[in-house]
Every structure is written in C-alpha cells, then in structure tokens.
Write an enzyme that holds these catalytic residues in place. Structure first.
Site, mmCIF file in Angstrom:
data_model
loop_
_atom_site.group_PDB
_atom_site.id
_atom_site.type_symbol
_atom_site.label_atom_id
_atom_site.label_comp_id
_atom_site.label_asym_id
_atom_site.label_seq_id
_atom_site.Cartn_x
_atom_site.Cartn_y
_atom_site.Cartn_z
ATOM 1 N N ASP A 30 76.627 -58.658 46.198
ATOM 2 C CA ASP A 30 76.061 -59.231 44.970
ATOM 3 C C ASP A 30 74.582 -59.519 45.211
ATOM 4 O OD1 ASP A 30 77.689 -60.584 42.354
ATOM 5 O OD2 ASP A 30 75.588 -61.162 42.614
ATOM 6 N N ARG A 154 93.162 -60.081 33.118
ATOM 7 C CA ARG A 154 92.796 -61.208 32.244
ATOM 8 C C ARG A 154 92.412 -62.387 33.115
ATOM 9 N NH1 ARG A 154 98.485 -62.202 29.987
ATOM 10 N NH2 ARG A 154 98.780 -61.637 32.155
ATOM 11 N N GLU A 155 91.310 -63.025 32.786
ATOM 12 C CA GLU A 155 90.950 -64.247 33.510
ATOM 13 C C GLU A 155 92.083 -65.250 33.347
ATOM 14 O OE1 GLU A 155 87.072 -65.574 32.220
ATOM 15 O OE2 GLU A 155 86.229 -63.606 32.660
ATOM 16 N N CYS A 263 84.843 -60.774 27.117
ATOM 17 C CA CYS A 263 85.126 -59.358 26.833
ATOM 18 C C CYS A 263 85.234 -59.008 25.351
ATOM 19 C CB CYS A 263 86.395 -58.932 27.559
ATOM 20 S SG CYS A 263 86.179 -58.904 29.350
HETATM 21 N N1 LIG Z 1 85.825 -60.974 33.068
HETATM 22 C C1 LIG Z 1 86.895 -60.278 32.709
HETATM 23 O O1 LIG Z 1 87.951 -60.817 32.416
HETATM 24 C C2 LIG Z 1 86.828 -58.768 32.654
HETATM 25 C C3 LIG Z 1 88.006 -58.034 32.504
HETATM 26 C C4 LIG Z 1 87.940 -56.647 32.479
HETATM 27 C C5 LIG Z 1 86.721 -56.016 32.570
HETATM 28 N N2 LIG Z 1 85.576 -56.748 32.687
HETATM 29 C C6 LIG Z 1 84.305 -56.042 32.818
HETATM 30 O O2 LIG Z 1 83.897 -56.069 34.171
HETATM 31 C C7 LIG Z 1 82.477 -56.151 34.272
HETATM 32 C C8 LIG Z 1 82.067 -57.360 35.094
HETATM 33 O O3 LIG Z 1 82.483 -58.520 34.405
HETATM 34 P P1 LIG Z 1 82.496 -59.958 35.105
HETATM 35 O O4 LIG Z 1 83.146 -60.887 34.150
HETATM 36 O O5 LIG Z 1 83.037 -59.826 36.488
HETATM 37 O O6 LIG Z 1 80.914 -60.243 35.181
HETATM 38 P P2 LIG Z 1 80.141 -61.366 36.024
HETATM 39 O O7 LIG Z 1 78.900 -61.640 35.286
HETATM 40 O O8 LIG Z 1 81.081 -62.470 36.370
HETATM 41 O O9 LIG Z 1 79.787 -60.632 37.408
HETATM 42 C C9 LIG Z 1 78.834 -59.621 37.545
HETATM 43 C C10 LIG Z 1 78.166 -59.788 38.906
HETATM 44 O O10 LIG Z 1 77.377 -58.631 39.193
HETATM 45 C C11 LIG Z 1 76.230 -59.033 39.919
HETATM 46 N N3 LIG Z 1 75.238 -57.954 39.848
HETATM 47 C C12 LIG Z 1 74.532 -57.502 38.779
HETATM 48 N N4 LIG Z 1 73.765 -56.452 39.139
HETATM 49 C C13 LIG Z 1 74.000 -56.201 40.458
HETATM 50 C C14 LIG Z 1 73.522 -55.242 41.382
HETATM 51 N N5 LIG Z 1 72.654 -54.273 41.020
HETATM 52 N N6 LIG Z 1 73.943 -55.310 42.652
HETATM 53 C C15 LIG Z 1 74.829 -56.261 43.039
HETATM 54 N N7 LIG Z 1 75.344 -57.196 42.181
HETATM 55 C C16 LIG Z 1 74.933 -57.164 40.914
HETATM 56 C C17 LIG Z 1 75.824 -60.330 39.249
HETATM 57 O O11 LIG Z 1 75.006 -61.109 40.058
HETATM 58 C C18 LIG Z 1 77.204 -60.970 38.978
HETATM 59 O O12 LIG Z 1 77.596 -61.814 40.062
HETATM 60 C C19 LIG Z 1 81.968 -56.172 32.840
HETATM 61 O O13 LIG Z 1 81.650 -54.849 32.432
HETATM 62 C C20 LIG Z 1 83.159 -56.664 32.063
HETATM 63 O O14 LIG Z 1 83.160 -56.214 30.726
HETATM 64 C C21 LIG Z 1 85.611 -58.102 32.750
#
Ligand SMILES: NC(=O)c1ccc[n+]([C@@H]2O[C@H](COP(=O)([O-])OP(=O)(O)OC[C@H]3O[C@@H](n4cnc5c(N)ncnc54)[C@H](O)[C@@H]3O)[C@@H](O)[C@H]2O)c1
Length: 447
Positions: A30, A154-155, A263
C-alpha cells in the site's frame, strides 16, 4: 503461488489474508505508510470481524507480509492483484481509474518473468484492455497477461464471503493465465465453489450488473414501502409474500433508508455513465440512482415530521452511523444525508455507533458523540434507529423512556414491533408499516 496484492484496504487486506490462509505466499502493498506501519505492528486499520486473528496467524507463519515497496514485491510475484480504490470521479460520476492506471504503470516497470496481472478492483468494462495497453507501452518486453477477477465480498462478512463464495468469476483470454488462476483458487474450487471462466469484458460487466441489480431490488422495495404507507399495506408482508417466490428470492427486500456504502452508490453511477458512453442507456439503473438519492434526505424529513414538523432547537438521537452493521465504513452512509437534513433544519445531533465514530468524525461535523444507545437517548427529543447493529435490537425501552425528553422513536430499519414500542409508552414510526394495518398484528397478539 507467490501473490502480491496492490492496495491493502477492505478488499486487498481481506483477500490477501485469505490467500495466505490458503497456503499462498502473499505480500500486501500500500502507498499509505501509516497503514503498512500499523499492519506490521499487528494493528488492523479497519473493522472487519475475524480479520485481526486471520492476519495475525498468517503474518506469524510468514505467509503474509506488508510493505510500501511495490517493485520488489511485484518482481518476485507469479500473480499481482490490483485491489486499489475506484471511487466516483468528482463531477461526472465515472469510476476514477487513476489509481488502477498508476498501479498498472508501477507493475509494468517492476515485473520480472511471466506474471499474471489481475484486476480485482471494480472497473468499467474495457478497463482490462487499457491496463494491458499501459503495461505494454510502459514495458514492451513485459511477459504479462491481464485478467479480470471482480470481488463480491461484503463488508461485515468479508472473510466468510471470500472463503465460501457463491461463485468466483475470472475473465481472461489466455490459457497460461487460466492455469495460474485455477491454482490460485484451488482450495475454494476443491470446496465446490463454482469457478466461472468467461471473457475479460464480460467479467468486468458481471460485477456492475450484479451490484446494479441488488441496488435496484432494494430501491424497488423502498418505493413499494412508500406505497404501503399511503395505502395501508405492510411492506414486510409484501416483501415476504414476493420473496417466497423462488424467482424473486427474499434477500435485499428489507425496506429502509436507502442503500449506501462503498460500492452500490458509486457502481450504479459508473454503470449509468458506461451505458451513456456506449449509447446503450440503462434507464432502470438511472431511476434507481435518482430514487435512492432522493430517499436519503426524505428520511431526514420523515424524522422532522415525526418530531411534529419542526426540529429547530431540538436534539435528535441517532443510533448507528455506518452504512450497515459490522463495519466501520462510512462511505456514502445514509446517516450522512439524514443528519445533514436534520442539521439544515436546525437540529442538534447526538449519535452513537459501535465502530463508526472515528470514521464519522472525518466526514461529519458538529455531532455530539455518546457512549452507547442509552447515552444517546438521554436528553434527546427523538430517537432514530439508522443502522441495525445487534446491540440496538433489544434495547431496554423502559430505561430509554425514563431519560428521553419526548418518547418518539423512528425505526428506519423496522427492527421493532409496533406493539412492544407502543406498550413502552412511545410514539412509534417505522418504514412502510402504517398504523392502521398493524391492527392485524395486535389482534394476532391478543389471540
Ligand atoms: N469494500 C467492499 O466491500 C468491496 C467489495 C467488492 C469490491 N470492491 C472494490 O474493490 C476496490 C477496492 O475497494 P476498497 O473498499 O478495498 O478500497 P479502500 O479505499 O479501502 O482501499 C484501497 C487501498 O489502495 C491503496 N492504493 C491506492 N493506490 C495505490 C497504489 N498505486 N499502490 C498501492 N496502494 C494503493 C490505498 O492507499 C488504499 O489503502 C474498489 O474498486 C471497490 O469497488 C470493494
């Protein structure tokens, strides 16, 4: 398999920890130094049930590592997952792909040997083609195959969802990558989880179509609940009556304050934009977005009406801030629009959430935070249940009645039965369950 996960948020961290638990060697990367430092100290930056123990166990075994150094982690990986955020782009609602594209360029510069690059982030159809183009342009000699593997966890139930998924969708057009992805998911495959292979663009669209359908289902029952209120029908019985039809199914039919979270709001909006871009409008999804947006503020107005039409100078007690229980995620939570509406109307807000208060402080101002539900109620003029955390499901109503200024209870999740709340001396408001037609409920209770 040596797996590198780019992005260690809700999806990256859970997926990384679960892959390590399957026996793979996983490095989570990250950009956020504080996040990585915390993880290396055994501190989990988010609230997700079971995650702390899972991370601790796998970190201890040496299968799960955390770093901010992308290049070495990518160089030694067989598979690199992109799990960075894809929020709504300011202004137009398209998915902001800048984090995905930046990660793709970083991967291209660092990659060594044959590597499968897998987009796990939710990305619009065609993004895989662009990721591939960026990698080829940045490093023409890279031996890389780009795959789509959308995530459906799902969270709040993320680990269980990841380990026992309804299906795993993998989009690719390359046989070498197919072998690698089969190996990555072998433990789940052996557990009978259906591994569905399809084209890359199809996999990308499956994720959006799935989320849009669920958002539409929620919005449908919410509109039906408004009609129930006008006509004297009971939305819970309507939901049960239609949900028992196997073609419809009972899930996602709970009327409430509108969908929120990290989402559904952004994914429905992004799908609408994709439809417009391809001259193939998705009018059902457009209506879903619009109806849901209006609903959140309408819930604020519902509370104002319950308070007698005016909340200026009154204190409104809010139970639950996160977009759903068992997460600390505040992204697009309905509580934000509800609280804003109430503050705009002159109310003071007193609130409590079991896990969301820290996150809430970064998105909302001027809230008095209480230490539990009873502390919220003490001195409030109206009590509003916004998020159905378990600890709000069996409150001691008599205790609340003894400290609340006015016994008005607005239950936006239909957690309680009217007769028990009224028996405790409250005026009770819920969603899609009008007073007259709970008569049947009372008769049943009396029988
Ligand atoms: N949260 C959910 O329940 C869920 C479920 C299914 C899919 N998704 C999808 O998954 C993806 C991530 O969602 P999330 O909720 O985990 O997001 P989040 O914001 O919690 O996490 C994203 C992380 O990526 C890091 N990041 C960004 N650019 C980076 C890079 N170039 N190198 C390294 N790290 C980097 C950020 O610092 C952050 O910690 C999204 O596309 C979301 O739509 C989320």
């Amino acid at each position: 398999m040596r797996i590198t996960m780019i992005g260690s948020g809700y999806v990256g961290l859970v997926s990384g920890a679960c892959f390590a638990d399957f026996g793979h060697d996983v490095t989570c990367v990250d950009l956020n130094e504080q996040k990585i430092a915390a993880l290396n100290d055994g501190i989990i930056p988010i609230f997700e049930p079971g995650l702390e123990a899972l991370v601790a166990e796998n970190a201890k075994s040496g299968r799960l590592k955390f770093t901010t150094s992308l290049a070495p982690a990518v160089a030694e990986a067989d598979v690199v997952f992109i799990g960075v955020g894809t929020p709504s782009r300011r202004g137009d609602g398209h998915a902001d792909l800048s984090y995905v594209y930046a990660a793709a360029a970083d991967i291209a510069r660092a990659v060594k040997g044959f590597t499968v690059v897998v987009t796990k982030s939710t990305v619009p159809v065609g993004t895989g083609d662009e990721v591939e183009r960026i990698i080829r342009d940045t490093n023409p000699s890279a031996d890389v195959v780009v795959v789509s593997n959308p995530e459906f966890l799902r969270e709040g139930a993320a680990i269980d969802d990841f380990k026992r998924p309804d299906r795993i969708v993998v989009g690719l057009e390359d046989e070498r990558a197919r072998g690698v992805m089969t190996e990555v998911y072998r433990p789940l495959y052996l557990n009978q989880a259906p591994l569905m292979f399809t084209g890359r663009r199809t996999a990308e669209l499956i994720k959006y179509a799935g989320n849009a359908f669920l958002a539409m289902k929620i919005t449908f029952i919410n509109e039906i609940s408004d009609l129930c209120e006008r006509t004297g029908a009971d939305v819970q019985d309507v939901a049960r009556g239609i949900g028992l039809d196997g073609r419809i199914g009972s899930k996602f039919l709970n009327a409430g304050p509108g969908y929120g979270g990290s989402c559904f709001p952004k994914d429905t909006l992004a799908l609408v934009k994709t439809g417009q871009d391809y001259d193939s409008p998705l009018r059902l999804v457009e209506a879903t977005v619009e109806v849901n947006d209006r609903r959140k503020r309408a819930m604020g107005r519902k509370v104002i009406a319950a308070a007698g039409g005016n909340v200026r100078g009154k204190t409104i007690g809010i139970l639950g801030l996160t977009f759903k229980p068992n997460t600390d995620d505040m992204r697009d939570a309905p509580s934000i629009a509800i609280i804003q509406t109430l503050q705009d109307a002159g109310a003071t807000i007193r609130a409590y959430d079991p896990e969301g208060i820290e996150m809430s402080k970064s998105v909302m101002q001027n809230i008095e935070y209480a230490k539990d539900a009873y502390d919220v109620a003490a001195g409030s003029d109206v009590l509003v249940l916004v998020t159905e955390w378990n600890e709000f499901r069996s409150l001691d109503l008599a205790r609340i009645k003894s400290t609340i200024n006015e016994p008005i209870f607005v239950d936006l999740r239909n957690v309680y039965r009217r007769r028990e709340v009224e028996a405790a001396g409250f005026v009770y408001h819920s969603v899609g369950r009008p007073v007259a037609h709970e008569h049947a409920d009372k008769v049943a209770a009396a029988e």
